[in-house]
Motif scaffolding. Structure first.
Motif, PDB file in Angstrom:
ATOM      1  N   LEU A 117       2.300  -3.668  -4.041  1.00 29.13           N
ATOM      2  CA  LEU A 117       1.920  -4.706  -3.091  1.00 29.13           C
ATOM      3  C   LEU A 117       1.172  -5.844  -3.776  1.00 29.13           C
ATOM      4  O   LEU A 117       1.240  -6.995  -3.343  1.00 29.13           O
ATOM      5  CB  LEU A 117       1.055  -4.111  -1.968  1.00 29.13           C
ATOM      6  N   ASP A 118       0.463  -5.529  -4.849  1.00 29.71           N
ATOM      7  CA  ASP A 118      -0.293  -6.547  -5.574  1.00 29.71           C
ATOM      8  C   ASP A 118       0.619  -7.531  -6.311  1.00 29.71           C
ATOM      9  O   ASP A 118       0.147  -8.568  -6.794  1.00 29.71           O
ATOM     10  CB  ASP A 118      -1.243  -5.890  -6.583  1.00 29.71           C
ATOM     11  N   GLU A 119       1.922  -7.236  -6.405  1.00 32.39           N
ATOM     12  CA  GLU A 119       2.852  -8.163  -7.046  1.00 32.39           C
ATOM     13  C   GLU A 119       3.605  -9.009  -6.019  1.00 32.39           C
ATOM     14  O   GLU A 119       4.551  -9.719  -6.357  1.00 32.39           O
ATOM     15  CB  GLU A 119       3.832  -7.397  -7.945  1.00 32.39           C
ATOM     16  N   HIS A 120       3.193  -8.913  -4.756  1.00 30.26           N
ATOM     17  CA  HIS A 120       3.771  -9.764  -3.714  1.00 30.26           C
ATOM     18  C   HIS A 120       3.325 -11.201  -3.943  1.00 30.26           C
ATOM     19  O   HIS A 120       2.121 -11.488  -4.011  1.00 30.26           O
ATOM     20  CB  HIS A 120       3.298  -9.280  -2.342  1.00 30.26           C
ATOM     21  N   ALA A 121       4.275 -12.112  -4.077  1.00 30.23           N
ATOM     22  CA  ALA A 121       3.964 -13.526  -4.319  1.00 30.23           C
ATOM     23  C   ALA A 121       3.927 -14.265  -2.992  1.00 30.23           C
ATOM     24  O   ALA A 121       4.859 -14.980  -2.623  1.00 30.23           O
ATOM     25  CB  ALA A 121       5.001 -14.142  -5.253  1.00 30.23           C
ATOM     26  N   GLY A 122       2.860 -14.078  -2.257  1.00 30.98           N
ATOM     27  CA  GLY A 122       2.743 -14.713  -0.957  1.00 30.98           C
ATOM     28  C   GLY A 122       1.411 -14.375  -0.323  1.00 30.98           C
ATOM     29  O   GLY A 122       0.462 -13.972  -1.010  1.00 30.98           O
ATOM     30  N   SER A 128      -0.225  -7.355   4.825  1.00 32.98           N
ATOM     31  CA  SER A 128      -0.989  -6.196   5.308  1.00 32.98           C
ATOM     32  C   SER A 128      -1.056  -6.165   6.832  1.00 32.98           C
ATOM     33  O   SER A 128      -0.981  -5.090   7.448  1.00 32.98           O
ATOM     34  CB  SER A 128      -2.402  -6.208   4.705  1.00 32.98           C
ATOM     35  N   ASP A 129      -1.165  -7.334   7.467  1.00 29.09           N
ATOM     36  CA  ASP A 129      -1.187  -7.387   8.934  1.00 29.09           C
ATOM     37  C   ASP A 129       0.143  -6.913   9.521  1.00 29.09           C
ATOM     38  O   ASP A 129       0.171  -6.217  10.548  1.00 29.09           O
ATOM     39  CB  ASP A 129      -1.482  -8.811   9.418  1.00 29.09           C
ATOM     40  N   LEU A 149       2.262   3.636   0.250  1.00 31.74           N
ATOM     41  CA  LEU A 149       1.998   2.360  -0.409  1.00 31.74           C
ATOM     42  C   LEU A 149       1.426   2.584  -1.800  1.00 31.74           C
ATOM     43  O   LEU A 149       0.711   3.554  -2.041  1.00 31.74           O
ATOM     44  CB  LEU A 149       1.000   1.529   0.401  1.00 31.74           C
ATOM     45  N   ALA A 150       1.718   1.664  -2.700  1.00 33.71           N
ATOM     46  CA  ALA A 150       1.112   1.689  -4.034  1.00 33.71           C
ATOM     47  C   ALA A 150       0.690   0.272  -4.394  1.00 33.71           C
ATOM     48  O   ALA A 150       1.439  -0.685  -4.173  1.00 33.71           O
ATOM     49  CB  ALA A 150       2.089   2.236  -5.065  1.00 33.71           C
ATOM     50  N   SER A 151      -0.512   0.139  -4.937  1.00 35.70           N
ATOM     51  CA  SER A 151      -1.038  -1.185  -5.270  1.00 35.70           C
ATOM     52  C   SER A 151      -2.282  -1.037  -6.124  1.00 35.70           C
ATOM     53  O   SER A 151      -2.927   0.014  -6.131  1.00 35.70           O
ATOM     54  CB  SER A 151      -1.382  -1.963  -3.994  1.00 35.70           C
ATOM     55  N   ARG A 152      -2.609  -2.091  -6.826  1.00 38.30           N
ATOM     56  CA  ARG A 152      -3.938  -2.153  -7.413  1.00 38.30           C
ATOM     57  C   ARG A 152      -4.951  -2.270  -6.271  1.00 38.30           C
ATOM     58  O   ARG A 152      -4.611  -2.759  -5.189  1.00 38.30           O
ATOM     59  CB  ARG A 152      -4.041  -3.355  -8.360  1.00 38.30           C
ATOM     60  N   PRO A 153      -6.178  -1.847  -6.487  1.00 35.38           N
ATOM     61  CA  PRO A 153      -7.163  -1.808  -5.390  1.00 35.38           C
ATOM     62  C   PRO A 153      -7.715  -3.181  -5.036  1.00 35.38           C
ATOM     63  O   PRO A 153      -8.903  -3.458  -5.218  1.00 35.38           O
ATOM     64  CB  PRO A 153      -8.252  -0.883  -5.940  1.00 35.38           C
ATOM     65  N   TRP A 154      -6.856  -4.043  -4.496  1.00 34.11           N
ATOM     66  CA  TRP A 154      -7.297  -5.361  -4.083  1.00 34.11           C
ATOM     67  C   TRP A 154      -7.991  -5.262  -2.725  1.00 34.11           C
ATOM     68  O   TRP A 154      -7.614  -4.461  -1.860  1.00 34.11           O
ATOM     69  CB  TRP A 154      -6.107  -6.311  -3.997  1.00 34.11           C
ATOM     70  N   THR A 155      -8.971  -6.109  -2.528  1.00 36.94           N
ATOM     71  CA  THR A 155      -9.795  -6.058  -1.322  1.00 36.94           C
ATOM     72  C   THR A 155      -8.971  -6.173  -0.045  1.00 36.94           C
ATOM     73  O   THR A 155      -9.212  -5.454   0.928  1.00 36.94           O
ATOM     74  CB  THR A 155     -10.848  -7.182  -1.354  1.00 36.94           C
ATOM     75  N   PHE A 157      -6.038  -5.186   0.633  1.00 39.35           N
ATOM     76  CA  PHE A 157      -5.357  -3.932   0.965  1.00 39.35           C
ATOM     77  C   PHE A 157      -6.345  -2.803   1.246  1.00 39.35           C
ATOM     78  O   PHE A 157      -6.104  -1.960   2.112  1.00 39.35           O
ATOM     79  CB  PHE A 157      -4.398  -3.546  -0.154  1.00 39.35           C
ATOM     80  N   LEU A 158      -7.472  -2.800   0.545  1.00 38.70           N
ATOM     81  CA  LEU A 158      -8.496  -1.792   0.806  1.00 38.70           C
ATOM     82  C   LEU A 158      -9.066  -1.956   2.205  1.00 38.70           C
ATOM     83  O   LEU A 158      -9.355  -0.968   2.893  1.00 38.70           O
ATOM     84  CB  LEU A 158      -9.608  -1.892  -0.241  1.00 38.70           C
ATOM     85  N   ASN A 159      -9.265  -3.204   2.622  1.00 40.54           N
ATOM     86  CA  ASN A 159      -9.803  -3.446   3.965  1.00 40.54           C
ATOM     87  C   ASN A 159      -8.879  -2.909   5.048  1.00 40.54           C
ATOM     88  O   ASN A 159      -9.336  -2.398   6.080  1.00 40.54           O
ATOM     89  CB  ASN A 159     -10.026  -4.942   4.182  1.00 40.54           C
ATOM     90  N   GLN A 160      -7.582  -3.003   4.825  1.00 37.23           N
ATOM     91  CA  GLN A 160      -6.606  -2.580   5.835  1.00 37.23           C
ATOM     92  C   GLN A 160      -6.250  -1.097   5.732  1.00 37.23           C
ATOM     93  O   GLN A 160      -6.077  -0.421   6.744  1.00 37.23           O
ATOM     94  CB  GLN A 160      -5.331  -3.413   5.691  1.00 37.23           C
ATOM     95  N   PHE A 161      -6.158  -0.575   4.481  1.00 35.11           N
ATOM     96  CA  PHE A 161      -5.643   0.782   4.298  1.00 35.11           C
ATOM     97  C   PHE A 161      -6.601   1.709   3.544  1.00 35.11           C
ATOM     98  O   PHE A 161      -6.224   2.841   3.230  1.00 35.11           O
ATOM     99  CB  PHE A 161      -4.312   0.723   3.532  1.00 35.11           C
ATOM    100  N   GLY A 162      -7.793   1.240   3.267  1.00 32.93           N
ATOM    101  CA  GLY A 162      -8.724   2.026   2.457  1.00 32.93           C
ATOM    102  C   GLY A 162      -9.098   3.368   3.046  1.00 32.93           C
ATOM    103  O   GLY A 162      -9.442   4.309   2.319  1.00 32.93           O
TER     104      GLY A 162
END
Length: 456
Positions: A117-122, A128-129, A149-155, A157-162
């Motif tokens: 998800l961290d490689e999504h260019a947008g 996440s919504d 889901l797999a991603s680096r721990p970006w804020t 995504f953590l806020n939504q799925f942490g």
């Protein structure tokens, strides 16, 4: 942590029989669909538009009755555009997918694997919504939904799925990394020391394997970069094991510093060409062919270009980038072929089956319409995306398109390598009397690539 093997694990998990058996415990038909964001790939590989397009196609191709949920969106588009095969906007694709989750007529289960998800260019908030909204639409009875889901721990995504069950993969890869390092070192060592016994080789290399594995900290890309330096030294016998251990110990731990160290070792006479190649790869909107990248950048630097053998071009790439760019063999495959079989087409096929043909004539060349900004991009490769494309789709694609030979394209060894080049363009660590290659110059390189017709 990036480079830890999360994409490999995701591919394994979605194909593993235990996943299929676990879903089968719930007495309903489960659809497994997937999307792997890929920032180093083409536009559709890193966009929400591409994700929705691919996920919807996979779902509808595996449970065609779900066309009933998509039909109202399709009918509105047909009415608004007066076209049997209208352009699907991002908003309409979202609406169609949410309709699938919200419908209650077809009892179904959907299991999504969404990687990087961290490689999504947008807009990651939008992404996440949408995923959160998707989970809120299912009722758990008629429709069930599971998302991995797999991603680096970006804020964002953590806020939504942490709060969801999770783990950090680099804490679980030490054994695999040790085996990978051991295999590469042993093959290099046996090639040089054929007269020694297996036990002698194992004793000499055991401590080096442990040293490299510890240095990796569970990150595969780090151990790969370290081994790329160590293995040639073992093969040519220029350093003994104790010297190699000392060298590994002195290597930086942080990936950015490791990338700098690698580029610092590029010969000064190649500095200009190294910058040109790295920045051309950085500014490219899609993966470039090996020939297009090498010949165009050499033309920029030297003012001339000539045809080269594949091996010679690979040697140029290696000597100028020291492994930060790698060659990938890409061939037309099932998932690329399915781009010609549209959501609109699936809806119409099912309408005809029920005697409700929406159109008076068929269009064998129909595709899901793509907005202009995506018009030059192709879909995601089946190696990264496809779990179970039907035999029917494969047969249709074989009849409808010409199968080309595989092409060698070039991409960064990892997303973090691309980020390093992007963040340090003025000081990559390359030596030699060379100025920074500007973004405008990089753009001109891409124009010349197209002009020279070196790209497919």
């Amino acid at each position: 942590m990036p480079g830890s093997g999360q994409s490999t694990l995701m591919k394994f998990a979605m194909k593993d029989q235990r996943t299929i058996n676990g879903l089968a415990n719930d007495k309903r038909k489960w659809i497994i669909a997937s999307f792997f964001f890929h920032d180093r790939g083409e536009d559709l590989q890193k966009s929400l538009y591409g994700m929705l397009k691919e996920i919807l196609y996979q779902i509808l191709s595996k449970e065609k009755q779900l066309y009933q949920a998509v039909y109202p969106v399709y009918a509105d588009l047909v009415k608004a555009t007066n076209s049997k095969f209208p352009k699907w906007s991002l908003e309409k694709l979202q609406e169609a997918l949410l309709n699938v989750a919200e419908q209650r007529m077809i009892k179904t289960g959907i299991c999504l694997f969404l990687d990087a998800l961290d490689e999504h260019a947008g807009d990651n908030e939008l992404l996440s919504d949408l995923l959160y909204k998707l989970t809120s639409k299912v009722d758990g009875t008629a429709v069930r939904l599971k998302i991995c889901l797999a991603s680096r721990p970006w804020t964002v995504f953590l806020n939504q799925f942490g709060a969801c069950p999770n783990f950090e993969i680099h804490h679980h890869t030490q054994g695999d990394i040790k085996r990978y390092a051991q295999d590469r070192l042993h093959r290099a060592w046996f090639g040089r020391n054929r007269s020694t016994t297996v036990d002698q080789n194992l004793r000499e290399l055991r401590s080096l394997v442990v040293q490299i594995s510890r240095k990796a900290l569970g990150v595969f890309v780090r151990v790969k970069l370290v081994l790329n330096e160590v293995v040639p030294l073992i093969r040519d016998g220029s350093k003994d094991v104790s010297e190699l251990e000392d060298m590994v110990n002195k290597m930086p731990q942080e990936l950015g510093q490791l990338y700098r160290r690698i580029l610092e070792r590029v010969e000064a006479k190649y500095a200009n060409e190294a910058r040109a190649i790295l920045e051309t790869a950085l500014y490219s909107f899609k993966p470039l062919t090996l020939e297009g990248l090498i010949r165009s950048t050499l033309y920029i630097i030297r003012g001339k270009s000539r045809a080269m053998q594949e091996e010679a071009m690979m040697n140029v790439l290696t000597s100028r980038t020291s492994g930060l760019l790698e060659c990938i063999h890409r061939s037309p495959d099932v998932a690329e072929a399915t781009s010609g079989k549209s959501i609109s087409r699936i809806v119409q096929e099912n309408l005809r089956t029920e005697g409700m043909d929406f159109s008076e004539e068929s269009d064998t060349n129909s595709v899901i319409s793509i907005p202009p900004e995506y018009s030059q991009a192709s879909t995601i490769t089946s190696e990264e995306l496809d779990y179970d494309i039907s035999n029917e789709a494969q047969a249709n694609s074989a009849e409808s398109r010409h199968i080309e030979q595989s092409t060698i394209t070039v991409q960064f060894i990892h997303q973090t390598a691309k980020e390093y080049v992007q963040e340090h363009q003025g000081d990559l660590g390359l030596s030699g009397p060379s100025a920074q290659i500007s973004s405008s110059t990089a753009y001109l390189k891409l124009v010349r690539i197209g002009f020279m017709s070196l790209e497919p």
